[in-house]
Scaffold this motif. Sequence first.
Motif, PDB file in Angstrom:
ATOM      1  N   SER A 153     -12.071  -5.577  30.634  1.00 48.38           N
ATOM      2  CA  SER A 153     -12.929  -6.685  30.374  1.00 48.38           C
ATOM      3  C   SER A 153     -14.320  -6.347  30.743  1.00 48.38           C
ATOM      4  CB  SER A 153     -12.819  -8.020  31.633  1.00 48.38           C
ATOM      5  OG  SER A 153     -11.516  -8.462  30.909  1.00 48.38           O
ATOM      6  N   VAL A 156     -20.752  -9.958  31.853  1.00 47.14           N
ATOM      7  CA  VAL A 156     -22.120 -10.347  31.369  1.00 47.14           C
ATOM      8  C   VAL A 156     -22.524 -11.478  32.414  1.00 47.14           C
ATOM      9  CG1 VAL A 156     -23.690 -11.360  29.628  1.00 47.14           C
ATOM     10  CG2 VAL A 156     -21.727 -10.061  28.860  1.00 47.14           C
ATOM     11  N   ALA A 159     -25.109 -15.273  31.773  1.00 46.48           N
ATOM     12  CA  ALA A 159     -24.472 -15.548  30.648  1.00 46.48           C
ATOM     13  C   ALA A 159     -24.851 -16.701  29.635  1.00 46.48           C
ATOM     14  CB  ALA A 159     -23.085 -15.613  30.519  1.00 46.48           C
ATOM     15  N   THR A 165     -26.135 -14.703  26.003  1.00 46.16           N
ATOM     16  CA  THR A 165     -25.453 -15.230  25.008  1.00 46.16           C
ATOM     17  C   THR A 165     -25.442 -14.424  23.830  1.00 46.16           C
ATOM     18  OG1 THR A 165     -27.600 -16.571  24.082  1.00 46.16           O
ATOM     19  CG2 THR A 165     -26.249 -17.806  25.365  1.00 46.16           C
ATOM     20  N   ILE A 168     -22.644 -11.717  24.746  1.00 51.63           N
ATOM     21  CA  ILE A 168     -21.594 -12.173  24.707  1.00 51.63           C
ATOM     22  C   ILE A 168     -21.099 -12.150  22.964  1.00 51.63           C
ATOM     23  CG2 ILE A 168     -20.044 -14.246  24.723  1.00 51.63           C
ATOM     24  CD1 ILE A 168     -21.659 -14.872  27.205  1.00 51.63           C
ATOM     25  N   LYS A 169     -21.898 -12.768  22.218  1.00 55.80           N
ATOM     26  CA  LYS A 169     -21.555 -12.818  20.671  1.00 55.80           C
ATOM     27  C   LYS A 169     -21.494 -11.323  20.237  1.00 55.80           C
ATOM     28  CE  LYS A 169     -23.528 -15.863  17.923  1.00 55.80           C
ATOM     29  NZ  LYS A 169     -22.273 -16.566  17.436  1.00 55.80           N
ATOM     30  N   THR A 172     -18.126  -9.717  21.549  1.00 55.01           N
ATOM     31  CA  THR A 172     -16.921 -10.308  21.029  1.00 55.01           C
ATOM     32  C   THR A 172     -16.770  -9.769  19.535  1.00 55.01           C
ATOM     33  OG1 THR A 172     -17.255 -12.267  22.552  1.00 55.01           O
ATOM     34  CG2 THR A 172     -15.937 -12.493  20.405  1.00 55.01           C
ATOM     35  N   VAL A 178     -14.590 -10.555  26.752  1.00 55.48           N
ATOM     36  CA  VAL A 178     -15.815 -10.610  27.803  1.00 55.48           C
ATOM     37  C   VAL A 178     -15.668 -11.541  28.681  1.00 55.48           C
ATOM     38  CG1 VAL A 178     -18.210 -11.482  27.706  1.00 55.48           C
ATOM     39  CG2 VAL A 178     -17.119 -10.098  25.512  1.00 55.48           C
ATOM     40  N   ALA A 180     -17.714 -14.079  31.213  1.00 58.09           N
ATOM     41  CA  ALA A 180     -19.366 -14.617  31.550  1.00 58.09           C
ATOM     42  C   ALA A 180     -19.449 -15.238  32.815  1.00 58.09           C
ATOM     43  CB  ALA A 180     -19.443 -15.677  30.479  1.00 58.09           C
ATOM     44  N   LEU A 191     -19.861 -21.210  26.521  1.00 59.68           N
ATOM     45  CA  LEU A 191     -19.685 -19.856  26.728  1.00 59.68           C
ATOM     46  C   LEU A 191     -18.469 -19.575  26.217  1.00 59.68           C
ATOM     47  CD1 LEU A 191     -21.277 -19.506  30.487  1.00 59.68           C
ATOM     48  CD2 LEU A 191     -22.368 -18.924  28.150  1.00 59.68           C
ATOM     49  N   ALA A 196     -16.497 -15.824  25.493  1.00 55.42           N
ATOM     50  CA  ALA A 196     -16.244 -15.361  26.594  1.00 55.42           C
ATOM     51  C   ALA A 196     -14.621 -15.860  27.008  1.00 55.42           C
ATOM     52  CB  ALA A 196     -17.111 -16.155  27.602  1.00 55.42           C
TER      53      ALA A 196
END
Length: 330
Positions: A153, A156, A159, A165, A168-169, A172, A178, A180, A191, A196
């Motif tokens: 994992s 972030v 987050a 954000t 994370i995007k 992923t 991920v 968060a 999230l 996440a």
Amino acid sequence: MDSFKALWVTEGAHGAFQQDVIQRSIADLPSGDILIKVSYSSLNYKDALSAIGNRGVTRRYPHTPGIDAAGVVVESRVADFKPGDEVVVTGYDLGMDTPGGFGQYIRVPAGWVIKRPGGLSLRETMILGTAGLTAGLCVEKLEKSGLTASAGSVLVTGASGGVGTLAIKLLTRLGYSVAAASAKIDHAEFLNRLGARQILDRATMMDGIEKPLLKEQWAGAIDTVGGDILFNVVKSLHYGASVVCCGLTAGSSFKATVFPFILRGVNLLGVDSVELPLHIKAAMWERLATQWKLDDLDDITREVHLDDLPNAINQMLAGKMIGRILVRLD
């Protein structure tokens, strides 16, 4: 084309700062190689600080913030750019002590400007903006340090903010698992929709702050907040793993020991997206426009106009914003 609208921050009595949308003259802009009609900008935390008189961001007032701008060249003194070219400017002194993207026109040195990446619209470049550029640079640095999607994992922090954000995007999209961390735990569903798989609140992130080491949890991390949370992340990395630091909303310092570094061989890395050489910025923009292009950017975006900015700035400073704020100038 003699005048244009801009957010104008002025210092009043007793150190109070006021934000107004006014008409400015193009002739009052500083000298520079390229005059740009701005179509879009974005609201960043640094812009909000500039708008309330933070001297660490902006030394001289009155001033127009906006560290991001995307638009069309109107005048150019250099051969590399011509009227009609669509361009992007992020960082350097834009919006700090040089009038920024919260005005319908900017005039800047050619060394700050890149042509719009072919895979992105002007609007998309500003949904990304400095936040997207920073997120991309963080992921790139983690991968250069050896991180792979199979390692475990990736955490972030901060987050729900702009960098968070988009990080994370992007993670992923690249196949990472991920986690968060956010002080805005009521936005956990948001999230989760970004990708996440695990959500942690601020209290959890502060657990064990007095300990020299914590349980190994993270194969890598992107930290946007700094402070003691950053060092708790350092203490929670897998052996040999890395965290990239790119923000300080929780503080600019933390209490540290050498134990995570000498017992687990972890790495604390830094990312700067402001003074980065232009060719490195351009290369990352090209990557964000092609193999790292993100879909559904509107899912994390709220669009505002220039007249809406003072209210949006107040909301951001009050911690009530999530995702990205796109500023439409036309």
